[in-house]
Design an enzyme around this catalytic site. Sequence first.
Site, PDB file in Angstrom:
ATOM      1  N   GLY A  51      -8.841   1.094  -5.537  1.00 18.76           N
ATOM      2  CA  GLY A  51      -8.504   2.396  -6.084  1.00 18.76           C
ATOM      3  C   GLY A  51      -9.317   3.579  -5.608  1.00 18.76           C
ATOM      4  O   GLY A  51      -8.990   4.716  -5.948  1.00 18.76           O
TER       5      GLY A  51
ATOM      6  N   PRO B  28     -10.782  -3.178  -2.377  1.00 18.28           N
ATOM      7  CA  PRO B  28     -10.291  -1.926  -1.791  1.00 18.28           C
ATOM      8  C   PRO B  28      -9.177  -2.133  -0.774  1.00 18.28           C
ATOM      9  O   PRO B  28      -9.173  -3.130  -0.051  1.00 18.28           O
ATOM     10  CB  PRO B  28     -11.541  -1.360  -1.098  1.00 18.28           C
ATOM     11  CG  PRO B  28     -12.365  -2.567  -0.782  1.00 18.28           C
ATOM     12  CD  PRO B  28     -12.106  -3.566  -1.882  1.00 18.28           C
ATOM     13  N   GLY B  29      -8.234  -1.198  -0.741  1.00 21.99           N
ATOM     14  CA  GLY B  29      -7.172  -1.223   0.263  1.00 21.99           C
ATOM     15  C   GLY B  29      -7.218   0.079   1.048  1.00 21.99           C
ATOM     16  O   GLY B  29      -7.652   0.140   2.203  1.00 21.99           O
TER      17      GLY B  29
ATOM     18  N   CYS C 283      18.858  11.861   6.079  1.00 27.20           N
ATOM     19  CA  CYS C 283      19.868  12.683   5.411  1.00 27.20           C
ATOM     20  C   CYS C 283      19.466  12.938   3.962  1.00 27.20           C
ATOM     21  O   CYS C 283      20.153  12.487   3.034  1.00 27.20           O
ATOM     22  CB  CYS C 283      21.218  11.990   5.484  1.00 27.20           C
ATOM     23  SG  CYS C 283      21.656  11.576   7.158  1.00 27.20           S
ATOM     24  N   GLU C 284      18.329  13.561   3.779  1.00 22.15           N
ATOM     25  CA  GLU C 284      17.798  13.875   2.443  1.00 22.15           C
ATOM     26  C   GLU C 284      17.034  15.185   2.548  1.00 22.15           C
ATOM     27  O   GLU C 284      16.177  15.322   3.430  1.00 22.15           O
ATOM     28  CB  GLU C 284      16.760  12.828   2.005  1.00 22.15           C
ATOM     29  CG  GLU C 284      17.232  11.442   1.861  1.00 22.15           C
ATOM     30  CD  GLU C 284      17.663  11.066   0.454  1.00 22.15           C
ATOM     31  OE1 GLU C 284      17.346  11.807  -0.500  1.00 22.15           O
ATOM     32  OE2 GLU C 284      18.327  10.036   0.337  1.00 22.15           O
TER      33      GLU C 284
ATOM     34  N   TYR D 268      -0.479   2.620   3.110  1.00 18.75           N
ATOM     35  CA  TYR D 268       0.769   2.874   2.388  1.00 18.75           C
ATOM     36  C   TYR D 268       1.745   3.750   3.179  1.00 18.75           C
ATOM     37  O   TYR D 268       2.482   4.545   2.618  1.00 18.75           O
ATOM     38  CB  TYR D 268       0.470   3.476   1.005  1.00 18.75           C
ATOM     39  CG  TYR D 268      -0.446   2.604   0.179  1.00 18.75           C
ATOM     40  CD1 TYR D 268      -0.010   1.372  -0.292  1.00 18.75           C
ATOM     41  CD2 TYR D 268      -1.758   2.990  -0.108  1.00 18.75           C
ATOM     42  CE1 TYR D 268      -0.860   0.554  -1.026  1.00 18.75           C
ATOM     43  CE2 TYR D 268      -2.611   2.172  -0.841  1.00 18.75           C
ATOM     44  CZ  TYR D 268      -2.146   0.953  -1.301  1.00 18.75           C
ATOM     45  OH  TYR D 268      -2.978   0.134  -2.027  1.00 18.75           O
TER      46      TYR D 268
HETATM   47  N1  LLP Z   1      -5.886  -4.376  -6.302  1.00 21.71           N
HETATM   48  C1  LLP Z   1      -4.744  -4.283  -7.009  1.00 21.71           C
HETATM   49  C2  LLP Z   1      -4.457  -5.295  -8.023  1.00 21.71           C
HETATM   50  C3  LLP Z   1      -3.840  -3.251  -6.751  1.00 21.71           C
HETATM   51  O1  LLP Z   1      -2.727  -3.184  -7.453  1.00 21.71           O
HETATM   52  C4  LLP Z   1      -4.133  -2.306  -5.739  1.00 21.71           C
HETATM   53  C5  LLP Z   1      -3.193  -1.231  -5.433  1.00 21.71           C
HETATM   54  C6  LLP Z   1      -5.331  -2.445  -5.018  1.00 21.71           C
HETATM   55  C7  LLP Z   1      -6.187  -3.483  -5.340  1.00 21.71           C
HETATM   56  C8  LLP Z   1      -5.719  -1.517  -3.921  1.00 21.71           C
HETATM   57  O2  LLP Z   1      -5.848  -0.194  -4.325  1.00 21.71           O
HETATM   58  P1  LLP Z   1      -6.350   0.915  -3.270  1.00 21.71           P
HETATM   59  O3  LLP Z   1      -7.794   0.612  -2.957  1.00 21.71           O
HETATM   60  O4  LLP Z   1      -5.528   0.796  -2.061  1.00 21.71           O
HETATM   61  O5  LLP Z   1      -6.161   2.184  -3.987  1.00 21.71           O
HETATM   62  N2  LLP Z   1       1.606   3.243  -2.910  1.00 21.71           N
HETATM   63  C9  LLP Z   1       0.551   3.987  -3.558  1.00 21.71           C
HETATM   64  C10 LLP Z   1      -0.618   3.127  -3.918  1.00 21.71           C
HETATM   65  C11 LLP Z   1      -0.244   1.944  -4.782  1.00 21.71           C
HETATM   66  C12 LLP Z   1      -1.419   1.048  -5.057  1.00 21.71           C
HETATM   67  C13 LLP Z   1      -1.001  -0.209  -5.691  1.00 21.71           C
HETATM   68  N3  LLP Z   1      -2.041  -1.112  -5.969  1.00 21.71           N
HETATM   69  C14 LLP Z   1       0.144   5.141  -2.654  1.00 21.71           C
HETATM   70  O6  LLP Z   1       0.699   5.277  -1.571  1.00 21.71           O
HETATM   71  O7  LLP Z   1      -0.696   5.940  -3.005  1.00 21.71           O
END
Ligand code: LLP
Length: 424
Positions: free
Chosen positions: A244, A282-283, A352-353, A382
């Site tokens: 997050g 982290p992602g 087309c949006e 993402y």
């Molecule tokens: N762990 C869990 C259980 C999660 O659901 C997520 C993200 C992460 C870790 C990684 O979170 P991060 O570090 O990437 O914030 N599509 C959205 C973000 C959706 C995130 C969903 N879960 C966007 O483009 O902002």
Amino acid sequence: MTTAPVPFELLPNSAAVNDGALSIGGCDVVGLVAEYGSPLFIYDEQHLIDTCAEAVHAFGEGVAYASKAFLCKAMARIAHAAGMHIDVATGGELFVALAADVPADRLVFHGNNKSLKELSMAMDEGVGRIVVDSFDEVDRIEQLVAQGHDVPNILVRVNPGIQAHTHAYLQTGIADSKFGFPLASGIASAAIVRVSESESMNYKGVHAHIGSQVFDVESYRKAIAALTPFLNESAAEEFSIGGGLGVAYLAEESESTISEWAALVLEAARAEGILARISAEPGRSIVARAAVTAYTVGTIKEIPGVRTYLAVDGGMSDNPRPVLYGSGYEAFLPRAVTSPRGLRVRIVGKHCESGDIIVNEAALPLDTIIGDIVCTPVTGAYGHSMGSNYNKVLRPAVVFVKDGVSKLVVERESFEDLVARDIG
Ligand code: LLP
């Protein structure tokens, strides 16, 4: 809006300027588009290696990469080689990680609605942790163990009821959420009792993810404070704070580093007296700034007294974030990355949006013309992973660049791919 060039802090670590033109990983960005076409996701491989290493250094063994942010076999291998575990949230993500030869015991299996088939696949392979999210899932795991599967290691996903300051769609830790067992109502305690007393599950600890794109890292301290008594009472050996951490997309934004975030989390856990081993997932912060997306400018339509629309050859199919969350991005010309940006345009895609917007209010150099390559930075998370082929627009290619060498890691979709499964 200023006319300043795009800030270098938003570009991948290896970004450099040669004669005014941007190179990443020692490769000229305009040259990469000439070679691989556009739209193109260009990832700085060393940047990916370095952020994975930073996460391992900051959180220690057990930190997982949330592969939903960006997953292909090359990415899974980088995260694994750096010592990260990998969070997979569906059978599909699980399959790709395994296809990259990541050992199953390094995988953490998430998801709020894991099917019997997905759980069976995960347990056949021997995933390291299953993060249970519902009592129905507990039933399914017990059923599979009764049928002969080995007893899996379990984390229980707990919803701490903390409001993280981010887009409503990106909040997951508030009471009204589809994710996890809520702490407040006693449901989380009941889940832990059920899991720890079950002979079909090996209770390891707790997982809590409060949301995504969280800039206010104090939210993590609140979640930790809310969870500590619960964690210690349930004798959790492990606690993952989820992912997050917010990243900067715009010139005026600033972010915390993974190391700063980890220091806060670990310090808060120590101060609260958490006994469990702390980890995270982290992602976005691993991959977002590592990439830029390169497009080709196709039309420039000036509507007097209204605005100028600049259309590129991608759009909501390679970056749905502006249309989903109203997310903002910067834009720049890689041929003139240090030039002032005096032109105001709305960058749109080819779908087309009317909502097919890449950058609502973009600044580009005044001499921008048709055929120019235009880039958006911070698109490593993402974007490709949430892409589609709406309007049968082909999914872009992905290249990794490092030390002057480019490597195609995901091929561009072809027209033949569009009918490969269309057997009617
Ligand atoms: N762990 C869990 C259980 C999660 O659901 C997520 C993200 C992460 C870790 C990684 O979170 P991060 O570090 O990437 O914030 N599509 C959205 C973000 C959706 C995130 C969903 N879960 C966007 O483009 O902002």
